[in-house]
Design a protein around this motif. Structure first.
Motif, PDB file in Angstrom:
ATOM      1  N   GLN A   2     -40.968  35.543 -44.568  1.00 54.88           N
ATOM      2  CA  GLN A   2     -40.545  36.769 -45.214  1.00 54.88           C
ATOM      3  C   GLN A   2     -41.544  37.880 -44.875  1.00 54.88           C
ATOM      4  O   GLN A   2     -42.724  37.631 -44.663  1.00 54.88           O
ATOM      5  CB  GLN A   2     -40.468  36.584 -46.721  1.00 54.88           C
ATOM      6  CG  GLN A   2     -39.415  35.570 -47.137  1.00 54.88           C
ATOM      7  CD  GLN A   2     -39.081  35.694 -48.607  1.00 54.88           C
ATOM      8  OE1 GLN A   2     -39.411  36.664 -49.249  1.00 54.88           O
ATOM      9  NE2 GLN A   2     -38.409  34.703 -49.138  1.00 54.88           N
ATOM     10  N   LEU A  47     -37.355  38.343 -57.163  1.00 52.08           N
ATOM     11  CA  LEU A  47     -36.929  37.673 -55.929  1.00 52.08           C
ATOM     12  C   LEU A  47     -38.082  37.588 -54.941  1.00 52.08           C
ATOM     13  O   LEU A  47     -38.274  36.560 -54.273  1.00 52.08           O
ATOM     14  CB  LEU A  47     -35.758  38.435 -55.302  1.00 52.08           C
ATOM     15  CG  LEU A  47     -34.421  38.384 -56.027  1.00 52.08           C
ATOM     16  CD1 LEU A  47     -33.452  39.411 -55.432  1.00 52.08           C
ATOM     17  CD2 LEU A  47     -33.810  36.989 -55.956  1.00 52.08           C
ATOM     18  N   LYS A  51     -39.186  33.815 -54.690  1.00 49.27           N
ATOM     19  CA  LYS A  51     -38.597  33.397 -53.419  1.00 49.27           C
ATOM     20  C   LYS A  51     -37.440  32.424 -53.590  1.00 49.27           C
ATOM     21  O   LYS A  51     -37.240  31.513 -52.801  1.00 49.27           O
ATOM     22  CB  LYS A  51     -39.668  32.808 -52.498  1.00 49.27           C
ATOM     23  CG  LYS A  51     -40.764  33.804 -52.150  1.00 49.27           C
ATOM     24  CD  LYS A  51     -41.780  33.222 -51.191  1.00 49.27           C
ATOM     25  CE  LYS A  51     -42.833  34.263 -50.845  1.00 49.27           C
ATOM     26  NZ  LYS A  51     -43.853  33.727 -49.907  1.00 49.27           N
ATOM     27  N   ILE A  53     -33.293  32.202 -55.927  1.00 48.50           N
ATOM     28  CA  ILE A  53     -32.388  32.875 -56.859  1.00 48.50           C
ATOM     29  C   ILE A  53     -31.982  31.984 -58.031  1.00 48.50           C
ATOM     30  O   ILE A  53     -31.397  32.482 -58.994  1.00 48.50           O
ATOM     31  CB  ILE A  53     -31.129  33.394 -56.158  1.00 48.50           C
ATOM     32  CG1 ILE A  53     -30.205  32.242 -55.730  1.00 48.50           C
ATOM     33  CG2 ILE A  53     -31.485  34.268 -54.956  1.00 48.50           C
ATOM     34  CD1 ILE A  53     -28.800  32.690 -55.392  1.00 48.50           C
ATOM     35  N   THR A  66     -34.908  32.263 -50.935  1.00 48.87           N
ATOM     36  CA  THR A  66     -34.671  33.549 -50.277  1.00 48.87           C
ATOM     37  C   THR A  66     -35.031  33.509 -48.793  1.00 48.87           C
ATOM     38  O   THR A  66     -34.747  34.469 -48.067  1.00 48.87           O
ATOM     39  CB  THR A  66     -35.462  34.675 -50.957  1.00 48.87           C
ATOM     40  OG1 THR A  66     -36.855  34.346 -50.975  1.00 48.87           O
ATOM     41  CG2 THR A  66     -34.969  34.917 -52.374  1.00 48.87           C
ATOM     42  N   TYR A 100     -23.576  32.760 -51.679  1.00 48.26           N
ATOM     43  CA  TYR A 100     -24.984  32.619 -51.319  1.00 48.26           C
ATOM     44  C   TYR A 100     -25.144  31.280 -50.618  1.00 48.26           C
ATOM     45  O   TYR A 100     -25.017  30.224 -51.251  1.00 48.26           O
ATOM     46  CB  TYR A 100     -25.897  32.681 -52.544  1.00 48.26           C
ATOM     47  CG  TYR A 100     -27.355  32.875 -52.172  1.00 48.26           C
ATOM     48  CD1 TYR A 100     -27.902  34.155 -52.108  1.00 48.26           C
ATOM     49  CD2 TYR A 100     -28.168  31.800 -51.845  1.00 48.26           C
ATOM     50  CE1 TYR A 100     -29.223  34.347 -51.746  1.00 48.26           C
ATOM     51  CE2 TYR A 100     -29.485  31.978 -51.470  1.00 48.26           C
ATOM     52  CZ  TYR A 100     -30.011  33.255 -51.425  1.00 48.26           C
ATOM     53  OH  TYR A 100     -31.321  33.446 -51.049  1.00 48.26           O
ATOM     54  N   GLY A 223     -33.484  41.143 -47.613  1.00 51.86           N
ATOM     55  CA  GLY A 223     -33.434  40.240 -46.479  1.00 51.86           C
ATOM     56  C   GLY A 223     -33.435  40.949 -45.139  1.00 51.86           C
ATOM     57  O   GLY A 223     -33.695  42.149 -45.024  1.00 51.86           O
TER      58      GLY A 223
END
Length: 258
Positions: A2, A47, A51, A53, A66, A100, A223
């Motif tokens: 990320q 989030l 990391k 949901i 995530t 998702y 994202g």
């Protein structure tokens, strides 16, 4: 991996988080950002920090990490809606757009506007036939009459399936009415694929059927930048006009008197 965490930003009219022309009354209805901005910032930070949901789960499910949003699939929109309940208290709800990681329902998030079990059962055979046509087309000579005919038939089958899927969506409004998605579309005509799956319709559908009054809505992207480059991580965006704008007018109808 990320990216380095960023602060949530955005440049759009805070008085119009979502809007749309109404198929019922012909007027445009609008919902502002209002008190939804602060809880949206909180959700973005959560989030980033956790990391995942599946906040409600004791043990994290790898499907809901995530990390998924920074891979090949790309990011998604997330939305927060602030609403007033019957006692006058403010409640906050959240949603993600579409599925998702191929999952429709995640605890703590607004559900879709259709019966997902019925969706899977009623569309499976048609989807398999369309996929089979695609495989057959791939093995046929380009430009052949038979290939062109099969392409036409697949296009027709896909259009029929999309109409069937849209008819499964049930859209409520704040006049106590609920209609199939095609009857809520304004202007009339076939809406794009994915209409009804975004954050705003999910959130408005839930509150309209649970006696809550929306006060404000905020949506942000989380994202990897999407393929068109129109959505970037850490930015607020208003609801899309080409899909959501076709149905949100109906869904917001009656809110002025709530």
């Amino acid at each position: 991996m990320q990216p380095t965490p960023v602060r949530l930003t955005g440049e759009f009219d805070p008085s119009a988080a979502c809007r749309g022309g109404c198929a019922r009354c012909g007027r445009e209805h609008v919902l502002p950002v209002g008190p939804a901005r602060a809880p949206a910032l909180d959700l973005f930070e959560r989030l980033t920090r956790e990391k995942r949901i599946d906040f409600e789960a004791a043990e994290p499910d790898p499907r809901f990490s995530t990390d998924y949003l920074f891979g090949e699939a790309g990011g998604q929109m997330f939305g927060v809606l602030a609403a007033r309940d019957r006692s006058g208290a403010t409640v906050v709800l959240k949603a993600f757009s579409g599925q998702y990681n191929s999952v429709w329902d995640v605890d703590g998030w607004a559900p879709p506007l259709l019966d997902t079990a019925r969706f899977r059962a009623d569309t499976f055979e048609a989807e398999q036939r369309i996929k089979a046509m695609g495989r057959e087309i791939a093995g046929m000579p380009h430009g052949s009459p038979a290939r062109d005919l099969l392409i036409y038939r697949r296009r027709q089958a896909s259009a029929a399936l999309m109409q069937e899927i849209h008819a499964m969506y049930r859209l409520p409004n704040f006049r106590g009415e609920t209609v199939p998605l095609p009857l809520a579309v304004h202007p009339a005509g076939n809406p794009p694929t994915g209409t009804g799956d975004c954050c705003a319709p999910k959130l408005l559908g839930w509150v309209a059927t649970h006696g809550l009054t929306p006060l404000g809505l905020a949506e942000f992207y989380f994202g990897r930048t999407n393929r068109s480059g129109s959505k970037e991580h850490g930015r607020f965006y208003p609801s899309c006009l080409d899909k959501c704008g076709r149905i949100l007018g109906f869904m917001l109808c009656g809110l002025e008197g709530a």
